[in-house]
Design a protein around this motif. Structure first.
Motif, PDB file in Angstrom:
ATOM      1  N   MET A   1      -6.478  -2.505  -8.268  1.00 57.63           N
ATOM      2  CA  MET A   1      -7.684  -3.324  -8.097  1.00 57.63           C
ATOM      3  C   MET A   1      -7.390  -4.430  -7.070  1.00 57.63           C
ATOM      4  SD  MET A   1     -10.019  -5.308 -10.793  1.00 57.63           S
ATOM      5  CE  MET A   1     -11.223  -6.444 -10.138  1.00 57.63           C
TER       6      MET A   1
ATOM      7  N   ARG B   1       2.861  -6.946  -6.567  1.00 54.38           N
ATOM      8  CA  ARG B   1       1.582  -7.466  -7.089  1.00 54.38           C
ATOM      9  C   ARG B   1       1.812  -8.807  -7.797  1.00 54.38           C
ATOM     10  NH1 ARG B   1      -3.588  -4.561  -6.825  1.00 54.38           N
ATOM     11  NH2 ARG B   1      -4.101  -6.192  -8.300  1.00 54.38           N
TER      12      ARG B   1
ATOM     13  N   ILE C   1     -18.692  -0.749   0.701  1.00 51.06           N
ATOM     14  CA  ILE C   1     -17.959  -0.982   1.939  1.00 51.06           C
ATOM     15  C   ILE C   1     -16.795   0.008   2.134  1.00 51.06           C
ATOM     16  CG2 ILE C   1     -16.387  -2.712   2.928  1.00 51.06           C
ATOM     17  CD1 ILE C   1     -18.398  -4.764   1.673  1.00 51.06           C
ATOM     18  N   LEU C   2     -16.100   0.316   1.036  1.00 51.42           N
ATOM     19  CA  LEU C   2     -15.071   1.374   1.085  1.00 51.42           C
ATOM     20  C   LEU C   2     -15.652   2.545   0.288  1.00 51.42           C
ATOM     21  CD1 LEU C   2     -11.869  -0.754   0.289  1.00 51.42           C
ATOM     22  CD2 LEU C   2     -12.618   0.056   2.517  1.00 51.42           C
TER      23      LEU C   2
ATOM     24  N   LEU D   1       0.814  -1.215   0.000  1.00 52.97           N
ATOM     25  CA  LEU D   1       0.000   0.000   0.000  1.00 52.97           C
ATOM     26  C   LEU D   1       0.845   1.261   0.000  1.00 52.97           C
ATOM     27  CD1 LEU D   1      -2.868  -0.838   2.528  1.00 52.97           C
ATOM     28  CD2 LEU D   1      -2.693  -1.389   0.133  1.00 52.97           C
TER      29      LEU D   1
ATOM     30  N   PRO E   1      -6.399  -7.375  -5.109  1.00 55.49           N
ATOM     31  CA  PRO E   1      -5.806  -8.670  -5.475  1.00 55.49           C
ATOM     32  C   PRO E   1      -6.459  -9.831  -4.724  1.00 55.49           C
ATOM     33  CG  PRO E   1      -4.350  -7.478  -3.979  1.00 55.49           C
ATOM     34  CD  PRO E   1      -5.520  -6.579  -4.223  1.00 55.49           C
ATOM     35  N   GLY E   2      -7.279  -9.511  -3.690  1.00 57.55           N
ATOM     36  CA  GLY E   2      -7.888 -10.571  -2.883  1.00 57.55           C
ATOM     37  C   GLY E   2      -9.318 -10.873  -3.298  1.00 57.55           C
TER      38      GLY E   2
ATOM     39  N   LEU F   1      -3.058 -15.926  -4.907  1.00 57.37           N
ATOM     40  CA  LEU F   1      -4.432 -15.411  -4.746  1.00 57.37           C
ATOM     41  C   LEU F   1      -5.283 -15.616  -6.003  1.00 57.37           C
ATOM     42  CD1 LEU F   1      -3.763 -12.093  -2.762  1.00 57.37           C
ATOM     43  CD2 LEU F   1      -4.923 -14.128  -1.918  1.00 57.37           C
TER      44      LEU F   1
ATOM     45  N   ILE G   1      -7.992 -16.540   6.724  1.00 57.68           N
ATOM     46  CA  ILE G   1      -6.774 -15.889   6.244  1.00 57.68           C
ATOM     47  C   ILE G   1      -5.550 -16.319   7.065  1.00 57.68           C
ATOM     48  CG2 ILE G   1      -6.937 -13.641   7.444  1.00 57.68           C
ATOM     49  CD1 ILE G   1      -6.350 -12.602   4.420  1.00 57.68           C
TER      50      ILE G   1
HETATM   51  C1  HEM Z   1     -15.309  -8.319  -0.083  1.00 61.03           C
HETATM   52  C2  HEM Z   1     -14.079  -8.133   0.301  1.00 61.03           C
HETATM   53  C3  HEM Z   1     -13.165  -7.090  -0.267  1.00 61.03           C
HETATM   54  C4  HEM Z   1     -13.461  -5.867  -0.791  1.00 61.03           C
HETATM   55  C5  HEM Z   1     -14.829  -5.223  -0.937  1.00 61.03           C
HETATM   56  C6  HEM Z   1     -12.210  -5.259  -1.188  1.00 61.03           C
HETATM   57  C7  HEM Z   1     -12.118  -4.033  -1.820  1.00 61.03           C
HETATM   58  C8  HEM Z   1     -10.923  -3.487  -2.260  1.00 61.03           C
HETATM   59  C9  HEM Z   1     -10.827  -2.273  -3.027  1.00 61.03           C
HETATM   60  C10 HEM Z   1     -12.000  -1.421  -3.457  1.00 61.03           C
HETATM   61  C11 HEM Z   1      -9.515  -2.036  -3.249  1.00 61.03           C
HETATM   62  C12 HEM Z   1      -8.931  -0.883  -4.047  1.00 61.03           C
HETATM   63  C13 HEM Z   1      -8.895   0.370  -3.192  1.00 61.03           C
HETATM   64  C14 HEM Z   1      -8.318   1.545  -3.909  1.00 61.03           C
HETATM   65  O1  HEM Z   1      -8.186   1.561  -5.133  1.00 61.03           O
HETATM   66  O2  HEM Z   1      -7.982   2.502  -3.182  1.00 61.03           O
HETATM   67  C15 HEM Z   1      -8.765  -3.099  -2.611  1.00 61.03           C
HETATM   68  C16 HEM Z   1      -7.390  -3.197  -2.595  1.00 61.03           C
HETATM   69  C17 HEM Z   1      -6.717  -4.185  -1.925  1.00 61.03           C
HETATM   70  N1  HEM Z   1      -7.252  -5.328  -1.377  1.00 61.03           N
HETATM   71 FE1  HEM Z   1      -9.199  -5.765  -1.224  1.00 61.03          FE
HETATM   72  N2  HEM Z   1     -11.188  -6.098  -0.856  1.00 61.03           N
HETATM   73  C18 HEM Z   1     -11.717  -7.245  -0.314  1.00 61.03           C
HETATM   74  C19 HEM Z   1     -11.032  -8.356   0.110  1.00 61.03           C
HETATM   75  C20 HEM Z   1      -9.662  -8.486   0.104  1.00 61.03           C
HETATM   76  C21 HEM Z   1      -8.924  -9.656   0.527  1.00 61.03           C
HETATM   77  C22 HEM Z   1      -9.566 -10.972   1.003  1.00 61.03           C
HETATM   78  C23 HEM Z   1      -7.595  -9.347   0.441  1.00 61.03           C
HETATM   79  C24 HEM Z   1      -6.378 -10.171   0.746  1.00 61.03           C
HETATM   80  C25 HEM Z   1      -6.295 -11.383   1.075  1.00 61.03           C
HETATM   81  C26 HEM Z   1      -7.494  -7.993  -0.054  1.00 61.03           C
HETATM   82  C27 HEM Z   1      -6.312  -7.315  -0.273  1.00 61.03           C
HETATM   83  C28 HEM Z   1      -6.220  -6.083  -0.861  1.00 61.03           C
HETATM   84  C29 HEM Z   1      -4.962  -5.389  -1.076  1.00 61.03           C
HETATM   85  C30 HEM Z   1      -3.581  -5.888  -0.650  1.00 61.03           C
HETATM   86  C31 HEM Z   1      -5.274  -4.207  -1.746  1.00 61.03           C
HETATM   87  C32 HEM Z   1      -4.294  -3.112  -2.191  1.00 61.03           C
HETATM   88  C33 HEM Z   1      -3.867  -3.367  -3.625  1.00 61.03           C
HETATM   89  C34 HEM Z   1      -2.842  -2.385  -4.127  1.00 61.03           C
HETATM   90  O3  HEM Z   1      -2.667  -1.319  -3.529  1.00 61.03           O
HETATM   91  O4  HEM Z   1      -2.234  -2.686  -5.145  1.00 61.03           O
HETATM   92  N3  HEM Z   1      -8.770  -7.501  -0.258  1.00 61.03           N
HETATM   93  N4  HEM Z   1      -9.655  -3.978  -2.028  1.00 61.03           N
END
Ligand code: HEM
Length: 476
Positions: free
Chosen positions: A424, A133, A356-357, A122, A426-427, A140, A182
């Motif tokens: 976007m 990534r 959610i976000l 991040l 990755p999880g 993943l 996790i």
């Molecule tokens: C329903 C569940 C989830 C939602 C709604 C969600 C939503 C998101 C969104 C909207 C972003 C992009 C935020 C941005 O552009 O500022 C994001 C990034 C990320 N998510 Fe998720 N997420 C979920 C589950 C997960 C899971 C299970 C993991 C890991 C095991 C995860 C790991 C990450 C990481 C590491 C990023 C940052 C990616 C980067 O900066 O390149 N997320 N998530």
């Protein structure tokens, strides 16, 4: 005498208020004056109305809508200690999420930056970000997740067996479920036992320090968070060294990073591998980014299903059919979980409706232009996703929970449940897998009734029902 005291007090008060306003106008970025909007009161800005509206059922949507009606799609404000520009719409999404590499970076709060460490995904940009990534993409991916399917499936069944006959706080149960998943995926933690308890206790403290006030003094959430992070890293260190000594081999995420991608010490030739501190920062990043989000999604989904019986009925039909076609009553299979078209639409509609976000935070890394406004390097920018997900032209009657909105593919940047572009989520495959498995067992085996109709939301970064969604459950 009394008159002179009043006069002195009035003078002191006038001085303080003037100093506040002077400080405010001195600290606000000068070039931001060309952006329409209101920076509110000194120091607090518009934070009070932002926070109070955040907790209302419509969330920050009403805060955004009122300002967009007054100023347009781009406006400035000062919330949560930051002068910031909120933007919405397709052009802003395209620029902020899918724009040129290096144009913007993520804009974490100071406490989040300190807790996650400097090498977290991040906090990296450009090539370093792309490399991280790539490292996490394979484990993943849909194929990479197959080996965790049985654990997730068994855990969902066992969790649900405990639900009938008591008041269930769905949020707390979903939180325990997703953390166990996790923890197992990352370092093969058993779902019960002393190690799981330590992991859970430390994680909870870290998680609540992530967006806390930036005072690192004993007793504060921030201080406690850093201490808990150190304890969590010590747990990881001992697991890593056990594994390096050939003990406790497991086929998990940590093992794949240790074997394929880690170097033992800092300062070795940079052969593109991760150091131990990069490895730990990024494991913590996955935990933080993946836990509350998936917990919230599962909680909202169960709530929306109860409130929308026709959707629940159609979803149950999909799952009953899967069950009926299975030979000999065997358990859910990997190929079945990857073929649940209506469930996928229900998950998408949950992410749209709950958003959610609600905003995605960025910092401009260079000057550029959006919607005719000049954005300056260093500015804080927030993409208002709530307004995108409630756009009546794309989603007619946006308050309605209607998964059929996803029958046809949507135009790019109209649905951003998992974000888009370089950052976007990755999880997303893991989140969809956990939710689909859990929902399968829930709708095939149980019915439930809400005990609370409170629609307000907790004032945390990830939107969750304030009530934790209490229900009572019966077998079908
Ligand atoms: C329903 C569940 C989830 C939602 C709604 C969600 C939503 C998101 C969104 C909207 C972003 C992009 C935020 C941005 O552009 O500022 C994001 C990034 C990320 N998510 Fe998720 N997420 C979920 C589950 C997960 C899971 C299970 C993991 C890991 C095991 C995860 C790991 C990450 C990481 C590491 C990023 C940052 C990616 C980067 O900066 O390149 N997320 N998530």
């Amino acid at each position: 005498m009394e008159l002179s005291i009043c006069l002195i007090l009035a003078l002191v008060l006038t001085f303080i208020v003037s100093a506040f306003f002077l400080l405010h106008s001195w600290a606000s970025p000068k070039e931001m004056s060309i952006i329409p909007g209101n920076l509110g009161w000194p120091i607090v800005g518009e934070s009070l109305s932002f926070i109070s509206e955040f907790s209302s059922p419509s969330g920050i949507y009403s805060f955004m809508r009122r300002r967009q009606q007054r100023y347009g799609k781009v406006f400035k404000t000062s919330v949560l200690g930051r002068f910031t520009v909120f933007l919405t719409g397709k052009e802003a999404s395209k620029m902020l999420l899918g724009g040129k590499d290096g144009m913007v970076s993520l804009n974490l709060f100071y406490t989040g930056q300190q807790v996650l460490g400097p090498t977290s995904l991040l906090q990296t940009t450009g090539e370093a970000h792309k490399r991280l990534r790539r490292l996490i993409a394979e484990p993943l991916s849909v194929d990479g997740l197959k080996k965790y399917f049985h654990f997730i499936n068994n855990l969902a069944v066992q969790t649900l067996e405990q639900w009938p006959g008591r008041t269930v706080l769905v949020h707390d149960e979903a939180s325990t479920f997703t953390l166990k998943v996790i923890g197992n995926m990352i370092m093969s933690l058993e779902p019960t036992g002393e190690e799981q308890e330590r992991f859970r206790a430390n994680f909870k403290i870290i998680s609540s320090s992530f967006a806390s006030l930036p005072f690192k003094i004993p007793g504060t959430a921030f201080h406690n968070g850093i201490k808990a992070r150190d304890r969590m890293y010590a747990m990881l260190d001992s697991t890593i060294s056990r594994r390096r000594n050939g003990n406790g081999y497991q086929q998990d995420f940590l093992e794949s990073l240790i074997r394929k991608h880690s170097k033992e010490a800092e300062g070795k030739d940079d052969d593109g591998k991760l150091t131990d501190s990069q490895l730990k920062d990024n494991i913590l990043t996955l935990l933080i980014a993946g836990h509350d989000t998936t917990t919230a999604a599962l909680t909202w989904l169960i709530k929306f299903l109860e409130e929308n019986p026709t959707v629940l009925e159609q979803l149950r039909e999909e799952h009953m059919e899967i069950q009926a076609n299975r030979e000999g009553g065997a358990n859910l299979t990997w190929s079945e979980v990857n073929n649940m078209p209506y469930t996928t639409k229900v998950i998408n509609e949950t992410l749209r409706r709950a958003t959610i976000l609600p905003w995605y935070s960025r910092k401009a890394a260079q000057d550029f232009e959006i919607d005719g406004y000049k954005i300056k390097k260093g500015w804080s920018l927030n993409l208002d996703v709530v307004s995108i997900h409630n756009d009546p032209e794309v989603f007619p009657n946006p308050q309605k929970f209607d998964p059929s909105r996803f029958d046809e593919p949507l135009k790019p940047y109209s649905f951003l449940g998992f974000g888009s572009g370089q950052r976007m989520c990755p999880g997303n495959n893991l989140a969809k897998l956990e939710i689909s498995v859990f929902i399968h067992h829930l709708v095939c085996g149980y019915k439930w009734r809400a005990l609370d109709r409170d629609d307000s939301v907790r004032p945390t970064l990830v939107r969750m029902p304030r009530s934790k969604y209490p229900i009572v459950v019966e077998p079908l």
